[in-house]
Design a protein around this motif. Sequence first.
Motif, PDB file in Angstrom:
ATOM      1  N   UNK A  57     -20.050   6.857   9.736  1.00 54.17           N
ATOM      2  CA  UNK A  57     -20.958   5.588  10.010  1.00 54.17           C
ATOM      3  C   UNK A  57     -20.822   5.324  11.565  1.00 54.17           C
ATOM      4  N   UNK A  58     -21.885   5.145  12.384  1.00 51.10           N
ATOM      5  CA  UNK A  58     -21.781   4.955  13.543  1.00 51.10           C
ATOM      6  C   UNK A  58     -21.793   3.376  14.061  1.00 51.10           C
ATOM      7  N   UNK A  59     -21.029   3.030  14.974  1.00 58.01           N
ATOM      8  CA  UNK A  59     -21.131   1.980  15.764  1.00 58.01           C
ATOM      9  C   UNK A  59     -21.897   1.717  17.007  1.00 58.01           C
ATOM     10  N   UNK A  60     -21.381   1.367  17.832  1.00 55.95           N
ATOM     11  CA  UNK A  60     -22.034   1.085  19.202  1.00 55.95           C
ATOM     12  C   UNK A  60     -21.987   2.447  20.078  1.00 55.95           C
ATOM     13  N   UNK A  77     -28.598  12.043   7.118  1.00 49.98           N
ATOM     14  CA  UNK A  77     -27.356  11.291   7.570  1.00 49.98           C
ATOM     15  C   UNK A  77     -26.859  11.690   9.119  1.00 49.98           C
ATOM     16  N   UNK A  78     -25.964  10.785   9.408  1.00 54.89           N
ATOM     17  CA  UNK A  78     -25.301  11.388  10.670  1.00 54.89           C
ATOM     18  C   UNK A  78     -24.030  11.919  10.124  1.00 54.89           C
ATOM     19  N   UNK A  79     -23.772  13.282  10.767  1.00 52.90           N
ATOM     20  CA  UNK A  79     -22.448  14.121  10.498  1.00 52.90           C
ATOM     21  C   UNK A  79     -21.908  14.498  11.634  1.00 52.90           C
ATOM     22  N   UNK A  98     -18.465   5.643  27.009  1.00 49.02           N
ATOM     23  CA  UNK A  98     -17.360   6.564  26.841  1.00 49.02           C
ATOM     24  C   UNK A  98     -17.730   7.380  25.833  1.00 49.02           C
ATOM     25  N   UNK A  99     -18.736   7.195  24.980  1.00 48.52           N
ATOM     26  CA  UNK A  99     -19.069   7.758  23.701  1.00 48.52           C
ATOM     27  C   UNK A  99     -19.848   7.079  22.545  1.00 48.52           C
ATOM     28  N   UNK A 100     -19.733   7.336  21.403  1.00 48.66           N
ATOM     29  CA  UNK A 100     -20.308   6.792  20.225  1.00 48.66           C
ATOM     30  C   UNK A 100     -19.221   6.265  19.574  1.00 48.66           C
ATOM     31  N   UNK A 101     -19.094   5.021  18.921  1.00 48.10           N
ATOM     32  CA  UNK A 101     -18.058   4.324  18.023  1.00 48.10           C
ATOM     33  C   UNK A 101     -18.290   4.971  16.668  1.00 48.10           C
ATOM     34  N   UNK A 102     -17.284   5.326  16.054  1.00 42.42           N
ATOM     35  CA  UNK A 102     -17.189   5.886  14.557  1.00 42.42           C
ATOM     36  C   UNK A 102     -16.582   4.727  13.765  1.00 42.42           C
ATOM     37  N   UNK A 103     -17.057   4.143  12.953  1.00 46.41           N
ATOM     38  CA  UNK A 103     -16.729   2.987  12.011  1.00 46.41           C
ATOM     39  C   UNK A 103     -16.158   3.525  10.891  1.00 46.41           C
ATOM     40  N   UNK A 104     -16.445   4.496  10.298  1.00 48.71           N
ATOM     41  CA  UNK A 104     -16.175   5.259   9.081  1.00 48.71           C
ATOM     42  C   UNK A 104     -16.443   6.856   8.972  1.00 48.71           C
ATOM     43  N   UNK A 105     -15.531   7.322   8.569  1.00 49.33           N
ATOM     44  CA  UNK A 105     -15.812   8.988   8.312  1.00 49.33           C
ATOM     45  C   UNK A 105     -14.521   9.722   8.985  1.00 49.33           C
TER      46      UNK A 105
END
Length: 515
Positions: free
Chosen positions: A471-474, A452-454, A478-485
């Motif tokens: 939950x990762x997005x694009x 899992x991504x944490x 600028x970094x990584x999108x966090x869709x959920x969590x």
Amino acid sequence: MNEVIQRVTKTIIERSKESREIYLKRIELVKEDSQSRKNLGCSNLAHAMAPMSNNEKLSLDGLIKPNIAIITAYNDMLSAHKPFETYPTIIKKILLENGATAQVAGGVPAMCDGITQSQPGMELSLFSRDNIAMGTAIGLSHNVFDAALYLGVCDKIVPGMLIGALSFGHLPAIFVPAGPMLSGISNLKKAKIREEYKEGKVDENTLLEAESASYHSCGTCTFYGTANSNQMLLEMMGLQLPNSSFINANTTLREELTKEAEHELATADYKRKGELLRRQLISPADYDLAKAQLKSATAALANARDQLSYTRLIAPYDGTVAKISIDNFQMIQANQSVLVLQKDHDIDVVIQVPESMASQAIAFNPNAKFQPLVRFSAQPDQSYKASLKEHATQVTPGTQSYEVVYTLPRPTNITILPGMSAELTLDLSIGNEINKTVIPASAVMKRDLDGENIIWLYHADTGNVTPQIVTLGRITTNGVEILKGLSLGDQLVVAGVQYLSAEQTVKPLRWQRGV
């Protein structure tokens, strides 16, 4: 069934009971001696084979392989019977390929009421039926045949052939029609020109042109007259292939139906040989040969159907034929355009987007608050939601723009035709994107235990950290999108996450002046 039809049928059955029993007994007696070719003397058989090719003679003189009789009403004068000119050649070729032979056993007269109407010759039409029946029987009386194909259509021809065929009821038989001619001008238009001729508004040449445009090619008349009703009757009686009455003459499908008739005849001969074997009237070798010929005919039929499939175009979707690019019976080449088919259920809107806006136009987000809207010039006050379908990855020559296609369901309250102008409204602003949290990529790690991504959340009250699945997005610059969590106000560790463990105590790094 209709009560009158039932009553008439019952009356016919009762009235013909005695004569039918006599007929069936006679046919049974003939069946016992059905291999009549074996009973012919050498001189008789030599006469029967004299005009045949060497390959056909080798097949026929073995006295085992079937020989098929062809009774034809071919002549050059009648449109309904002209197609039969080539049928015997086709039939012989197919049968020879399948280990059998065929001979034109006889020709019968054929006349057309359409030609003799109001003429003295029309009186001969009814009498011709008996002549045709006799001609059919004379052709079959040489006793060198195992089955028969009957080539005839129209008024007295088919009934006469049927009477003659019944005299040889022990032979499997199939009637092979030529089919109707292609449609000409309508009866309504023809009737109008006839009225104008009667009123003196058009001359005889115009009248003849109209009649010729109605009866203009090979085949039976296109209306439901006696010729076509004869074919329907034969289908009902099981003497003709189903659905073969109204296939146009001189078409690929008609030729394939003729081949299928030969396959059906091989099937009937195979069944007859099975009955003769059961009664020990033929040898097992004869039966095995009939079985092999049936398999060969089945294979030939399958090949014919496969070839026929190439003549059909199957539309990939339901739609409207907007344009036909070729004429009937025109030869076409591979990849040649035949027609233009327009979809009925969806409409595509094509736009050209400048390269400066291309990246925003193709970044379609179905969750955005504002969706693309389309307005048509025919109804400018009504808008419809659209979605991105596809886009070009190469610039359009001469415009330095990219083609982008949006699609929407066809509106039911307005008629939209290809080529109509439309207006597409897009929101290319950054605010159109759904709210997402972007964190440094160094803050995310993949846990070895479960993949899992944490991220690690820092709790200021205890000074400890705990893992949190996200939950990762694009991945952006600028970094990584966090869709959920993640929730508003959460604090997380962004450096050294690979060294952390659950409930571990950490100390935030305070940036101070000079550090």
